[in-house]
Write a protein that holds these residues in place. Structure first.
Motif, short mmCIF file in Angstrom:
data_model
loop_
_atom_site.label_atom_id
_atom_site.label_comp_id
_atom_site.label_asym_id
_atom_site.label_seq_id
_atom_site.Cartn_x
_atom_site.Cartn_y
_atom_site.Cartn_z
N LEU A 149 0.71 -1.21 -0.05
CA LEU A 149 0.07 0.00 -0.08
C LEU A 149 0.84 1.27 0.06
CD1 LEU A 149 -2.49 -0.93 3.06
CD2 LEU A 149 -2.95 -0.93 0.46
N ILE A 150 0.43 2.03 -0.75
CA ILE A 150 1.20 3.52 -0.71
C ILE A 150 0.25 4.61 -0.76
CG2 ILE A 150 2.15 5.12 -2.38
CD1 ILE A 150 4.54 3.74 -2.58
N GLY A 151 0.34 5.54 0.44
CA GLY A 151 -0.63 6.46 0.27
C GLY A 151 -1.89 6.11 0.39
N GLU B 106 -3.57 3.67 -1.24
CA GLU B 106 -4.02 2.81 -2.21
C GLU B 106 -2.98 1.61 -2.39
OE1 GLU B 106 -6.60 3.75 -3.77
OE2 GLU B 106 -7.02 6.03 -3.40
N ILE B 107 -3.80 0.60 -3.22
CA ILE B 107 -3.11 -0.48 -3.38
C ILE B 107 -1.92 0.03 -4.47
CG2 ILE B 107 -3.32 -2.53 -4.82
CD1 ILE B 107 -4.68 -2.87 -1.93
#
Lengths: 154, 1137
Positions: A118-120, A122-123
């Motif tokens: 996950l980044i920020g 979101e996937i």
């Protein structure tokens, strides 16, 4: 978008926290308290979704560990549940039959895995192999070095 | 990755030289964290843990600040600091070291450094600026892992102001050969878009490139950006619809590498993302929607594996199908899907099913009806979340007939609910329903009292505001207003006599206002008693000073007579020296007005609440004063913003203007601070309302600001302008007779909680019938799509439906008292519910069943189609029954043969004409009432069949009909006197329209007598759509043209076009012609003109034009309301098509 992810034990002890939006420390503490009380009070076999203010809270229990995810209101609850599942699978693959102790003692690894997934909020990568490859690439570095250093050559 | 490893290996010697302790440190450090964790887990008390962690933190702090600490040790220290922070301890001393670690460490340490930074700091933290340089350096690094780490941290958080510094570097990475770098770069740009959209505007074409990336991971990442952008502006990306559809098709078709499968479903995250994008693109856009239909169908078809993830996709599909332009096939499939969710034993799916139902119920109320038993079960579900969602669903289907039951359920939930957020939300909903649909005064006041006590001080302030407004404005009937207010007064007095200390402040404020304003209405209530009760409130410790001032104002209105004045005086003494200026002011007013009766009568005349409150916001009454002041040399008034501007401009010249402006500001001050408050409070007093109303105009003019400052708080109606009052929520205008109200009481007690019935199934069935009652008609309102006024008008006129429910309750009560088999009871209940509810459920086979009967017997004709409501009322009983374990036979048997044989009883002169299906109205142990209507050239004949099912003859049958909208006249030769045992008596009435309404209703009562026994009566109602009264009007185009201009009432709306055929306009008009009996005058190109009349002489003209795929319809008529009603039926007819 995922707002935050919390891992806590059945005793309400926090094991991992990732906040994807800017939240003050005070607010964080309040949320953690709210989440643990809310989720721990749930009866078994009830549904995995909760409302918290204008967010939806999705939680799932794996053995003694609760994974708890807060998402925006228009987001899909079921897929959020699968986000948790996928994260657990990734942990499992990395640690090999993961248990709570793995996460307690190697929490930074658990964070690294999470950051590849996950980044920020979101996937980032849904392919299990890809995530693992990224982790392994970084780990290889570590292991090579550790191997190198533990050699009593000099 | 091997190249990376190689690079790192070459860097190793330097690493080692930095780290003098080598392996030994490593081992001990791991154990250090291990020791800490183990130590903490072994402790039993929180206090011990705190001591241990504090000790640990001291040692960490010491080490991190020591210059001898290597980066390697630092990394280990950071991990420990992260752990302590997670336990909830303050570690801010380590933040700067985390940044340093990210900056100076080599790959491994850097990673921990970045992690620590991203965990410790958030976007707005000032230390984050120190990270920018590090990120810049790492983005330019040749080491892939460093680039990855930098991009990861940028994607997690980055200071908004520094985006331009790194943007070019991140953009550059979009062309990187490694897909992982490209992907992370796209996600970083997504983050930028979220926090500063205009910073990335210029690179939109690069997003497109990312969307076309050969790596699916990069493409998937770009969808995050697209979802966001399309949500913000769907119009700008319509051209991409086809591309997204193609991508989704490929994904669904399994064209992606196996790698992306999740539990053998291809890239579910990607699918869901695409579905969400498509639903934004297809919303309100038929042409885009058409591109999407196929792939949605495909997705629905493919998602068949029984796994959570497929349900997630299905759920998203359903959402998409209901969001985009509707297509009946897909809607059907989606409805089936929702059914599967709702009926699933898995709680999560059930929850989502309920949610989906809530979402679609306004478009498709049938669905709620299909699942009524499940909904009822969920209503008593132990899981509060499910229960809450069910209430949400019920809220959407509330109408005048089921409001009592639903509100009861909501209040039940509120009483156990602990969460403030839910309480605020739900309390608002209850108040809304109560205002909209209250069946009678008592219920309304009681419900609102519960709302106020439960909602307490967390609820939205506009709830008490609009409640008071409603009370003061009243409605149509003066008598009803009086009753409502009187009831409020009585119930509040008894509340105050109880334990007022427990009531929330807001409620106390409402109570004191109502008592002050209306307690004179109660004859047995003495003003002094009320005053004492109010004075008691003042003495309570818990009462806030705001409430106290409400109480004082109420007392001012009430103080009269010796006893009253003495109470008032006592209070004045206490509060006229209060430190709170507002209270002091109020106390002074009270003192003066209680001594001067005449002045009080002038200032606070009784019952002046109805008078529109005129706030002279221009303050014209001050004109004289102002002109005098001007004449005396005062400077003209300037608003404060102007003054400030001038002040700012002339700052340099401070001395001179300052001297000048001083008297000006003083004079304006004196107006604002001294004069206007008194004047205003007098003016508000003249209009007889609470002084708080004087704040109404507060926001408009500056001078009133002064008032606010003086009073020190917001008036309770401050945000509302008097002008807006006309547009206010309407209120129950209780039309029913007292006897009917009594019956309504009994219908309240019919809720399962209060009625102990032996059969739980029946209980549920009853609840179902009370919950889903009238859903059909309600839905039809919603089908109109919008226009709140239509809903309300409709509701006002449809007030009647409450009484049939009362009637049926009466019957079922009588049934309970007589010994009868359970089957009978159930059957009768079902019959009742069908009469009351007019549910428009019709599953295909049910309709066919019915059409076999009456329709076949009397020859099908077009009219029958138009009378959907009437005809479909019986299927609901089938629908309800299918859920219960009751045999469908018993209810069909009395029903169908009767319908068949009743046909033969139709009066001879009507038998040749089209008639509606014969509908059962109500029945009890001795009578079965049915009715149908027959279309005659200039009127509508209503035929009522009275079937005597008892074994003895009935005498003196008297049938009385009444209607708000219709003129009912008895066709004289049909008067009935009696009915022999097991025979049918027929009454015929002629109906004409007094006042058009979407549905019209006849309420009737049959009174009859057995040879031995007391007179009895049965009430019923018969509802039919206005279409029964519509006849074609044959006019030429010229005549049409002249008529068109003469008509004053009109309405315009866009309707859906029937676009299956070659000529959509002609097809659509033909459907209308067929269903509504309109006369198509002429079709010219894209336009068509149609004419009809309401019975004999009330024409209505319709002008249609094709416009952008919809039909713009303009209706005109000399009869008010007729165009609106007809528009509704046109819309309905087209939707049903």
């Amino acid at each position: 978008m995922i707002r935050f992810l919390l891992l806590f034990s059945r005793q309400g002890k926090l094991r991992l926290q990732r906040w994807f939006t800017a939240i003050s420390e005070r607010e964080k503490k309040k949320i953690i308290r709210d989440m643990t009380t809310m989720v721990l009070a749930r009866q078994p076999r009830s549904c995995n979704f909760l409302h918290w203010k204008d967010l939806k809270v999705i939680y799932k229990r794996y053995a003694s560990l609760y994974f708890c995810l807060a998402i925006d209101n228009q987001e899909n609850e079921l897929i959020a549940l699968e986000v948790i599942q996928r994260y657990v699978e990734l942990l499992d693959k990395y640690f090999g039959n993961v248990c709570e102790l793995d996460i307690i003692f190697n929490f930074e690894k658990a964070y690294f895995i999470l950051d590849e997934f996950l980044i920020g909020g979101e996937i980032q990568e849904t392919s299990k192999q890809m995530v693992n490859r990224a982790i392994e690439a970084s780990d290889m570095l570590q292991e090579t070095m550790e191997e190198y250093m533990s050699k009593p050559a000099f | 990755m091997s190249d990376v490893v190689e690079k790192t290996l070459t860097a190793l010697p330097s690493l080692l030289s930095l780290d003098s302790h080598s392996g030994a440190t490593k081992l001990s450090s791991t154990s250090k964290l291990g020791n800490l964790i183990r130590g903490i887990t072994e402790l039993t008390s929180k206090h011990e843990e705190e001591k241990l962690v504090q000790r640990e933190l001291v040692s960490i702090k010491e080490q991190v600040s020591s210059p001898n600490t290597s980066m390697r040790q630092m990394k280990e220290l950071m991990v420990r600091a992260i752990y302590c922070e997670m336990l909830g301890y303050e570690t801010s001393f380590s933040y700067i070291h985390a940044i340093k670690l990210a900056q100076q460490g080599t790959a491994l340490e850097k990673r921990v450094g970045y992690l620590a930074v991203s965990l410790f700091l958030n976007e707005s933290h000032e230390l984050l600026l120190l990270l920018v340089n590090t990120v810049l350096k790492d983005l330019q690094s040749t080491n892939l892992i460093e680039v990855c780490m930098a991009l990861t941290v940028v994607g997690q958080m980055f200071p908004k102001d520094m985006i331009p510094a790194i943007l070019p570097l991140v953009e550059e990475k979009l062309n990187h050969p490694k897909e992982i770098i490209r992907r992370k770069a796209v996600l970083a740009l997504y983050k930028f878009y979220l926090i500063a959209p205009n910073q990335v505007q210029h690179i939109h074409n690069k997003f497109r490139k990312a969307l076309c990336d050969k790596d699916p991971g990069v493409m998937a990442a770009s969808l995050h950006i697209y979802l966001q952008m399309i949500q913000d502006n769907p119009e700008g990306y319509k051209d991409l619809t086809a591309s997204f559809v193609t991508i989704l098709k490929q994904v669904v078709g399994g064209k992606l590498p196996m790698d992306f499968n999740y539990h053998s479903v291809p890239a579910p995250w990607l699918q869901i993302q695409l579905l969400r994008i498509l639903s934004f693109l297809g919303k309100n856009d038929q042409s885009s929607s058409e591109i999407i239909y196929e792939v949605l169908d495909e997705s629905l078809r493919r998602a068949e594996i029984n796994h959570n993830i497929t349900y997630a996709i299905l759920y998203e599909c359903v959402k998409c199908i209901y969001t985009i332009h509707p297509k009946s096939e897909l809607l059907e499939k989606a409805a089936k899907c929702i059914g599967n969710f709702v009926l699933s034993p898995k709680m999560n799916l059930k929850y989502l099913g309920l949610k989906a139902l809530t979402y679609v119920v306004q478009q498709d109320p049938k669905l709620a009806l299909q699942h009524q038993m499940t909904i009822i079960e969920c209503l008593d579900h132990p899981d509060l979340i499910i229960k809450r969602e069910t209430l949400e669903l019920l809220f959407r289907i509330t109408n005048a007939q089921n409001v009592t039951v639903i509100v009861e359920k909501m209040l039940e939930f509120l009483r156990v609910n602990k969460d403030d957020y839910t309480t605020i939300d739900l309390v608002g909903k209850v108040a809304e329903l109560a205002e909209k649909y209250a069946p009678d005064n008592e219920w309304f006041i009681e419900t609102m009292s519960t709302v106020f006590s439960v909602g307490g001080d967390v609820m939205q302030p506009d709830i008490p505001n609009s409640f008071l407004k409603l009370l003061s404005e009243g409605f149509d009937s003066v008598e009803e207003d009086r009753k409502l207010r009187l009831f409020a007064v009585d119930s509040y007095v008894s509340l105050l006599q109880g334990e007022p200390g427990k009531l929330p402040q807001r409620f106390l404020q409402v109570i004191s206002w109502v008592l002050g304003e209306y307690s004179y209405l109660s004859e047995e209530l003495e003003a002094a008693t009320v005053l004492r009760l109010l004075a008691k409130l003042l003495d309570m410790k818990s009462t806030s000073s705001e409430t106290k001032s409400w109480v004082l104002v109420a007392m001012t209105k009430l103080c009269e007579g010796g006893a009253g004045v003495s109470v008032a005086q006592e209070v004045c003494e206490t509060y006229s020296s209060s430190l709170d200026t507002v209270l002091r002011q109020r106390a002074q007013e009270l003192q003066h007005l209680s001594q001067d009766c005449e002045l009080r009568a002038r200032v606070l005349p009784r019952d002046a609440g109805l008078e529109p409150l005129e706030v002279d916001s221009s303050l014209s009454f001050l004109d004289g004063f102002v002109s005098e002041a001007l004449a005396a040399g005062a400077a003209p008034y300037k608003p404060p913003h102007q003054r400030q501007e001038e002040l700012a401009q002339s700052k340099a010249l401070s001395l001179e203007p300052y001297g000048l402006s001083l008297p000006i500001s003083m004079s304006s001050c004196s107006i604002a601070d001294r004069q206007s408050p008194t004047l205003l409070s007098v003016s508000s007093g003249l209009s007889g309302d609470s002084p708080d109303l004087s704040h109404k105009g507060g926001s408009t003019t500056l001078k009133l600001d002064g008032v606010k400052r003086v009073w020190g708080r917001e008036g309770y109606l401050s945000q509302r302008e008097p002008v807006e009052e006309s547009a206010h929520v309407e209120v129950p205008s209780p039309l029913r007779s007292p006897s009917q109200q009594g019956e309504a009481e009994s219908s309240h007690s019919q809720t399962p909680a209060t009625t102990p019935t032996p059969q739980p199934e029946q209980e549920k069935q009853q609840l179902a019938s009370s919950l889903f009652v009238g859903l059909g008609s309600h839905s039809s309102v919603c089908l109109m799509g919008k226009s709140e006024p239509t809903t309300q008008r409709f509701r006002r006129k449809a007030k009647g439906p409450v009484s049939p429910s009362a009637a049926s309750e009466q019957i079922s009560n009588s049934l309970v008292s007589t010994p009868s088999t359970a089957n009978d009871l159930l059957c009768n209940n079902l019959l009742d519910s069908s009469v009351t509810s007019e549910l428009s459920v019709s599953s295909p086979e049910q309709t066919s069943q019915l059409s076999q009967g009456p329709a076949a017997a009397n020859g099908t004709c077009d009219v029958e189609l138009t009378d959907g409501d009437v005809k479909e009322s019986s299927p609901s009983l089938v629908g309800g029954n299918s859920v219960v374990a009751a045999d469908p036979a018993p209810h069909e048997d009395p029903d169908r043969p009767e319908g068949l044989c009743l046909n033969t009883h139709l009066p001879a002169e009507l038998s040749g004409l089209c008639h509606s299906e014969i509908t059962p109205l109500c029945s009890n142990q001795s009578l079965d009432l049915s009715a149908c209507h027959v279309q005659k050239e200039d009127s509508l004949a209503l035929v009522v069949f009275i079937y005597n099912s008892s074994d003895s003859d009935i005498q003196q049958i008297l049938l009385e009909l009444d209607s708000d909208e219709l003129e009912v006249s008895c066709v004289c030769d049909s008067a009935v006197q009696g009915a022999r045992s097991h025979s049918v008596a027929v009454c015929q009435y002629s109906l004409t329209v007094k006042r058009p309404s979407v549905h019209v209703e006849v309420v009737g009562m049959v009174s009859y007598q057995f040879p031995v026994g007391t007179p009895q009566s049965v009430q019923f109602s018969y509802k039919l759509p206005l279409t029964g009264f519509i006849r074609p009007l044959t006019v030429s185009t010229e005549e049409y043209g002249t008529m068109w201009l003469d008509f004053s009432h009109d309405t315009k709306q866009k309707l859906t076009l029937i676009s299956d055929g070659q000529e959509p306009l002609a097809d659509t008009l033909n459907v209308l012609k067929k269903k509504l009996q309109l006369h198509v005058v002429e079709i010219i190109g894209m336009e068509g003109i149609v004419a009809c009349r309401l019975l004999r002489d009330q024409p209505c003209l319709m002008h249609c034009r094709l416009h952008a795929g919809t039909l713009s319809v303009w209706l005109r008529s000399p009869v008010p309301d007729l165009p609106d009603c007809l528009m509704y039926h046109c819309q309905r007819a087209l939707q049903e098509h």
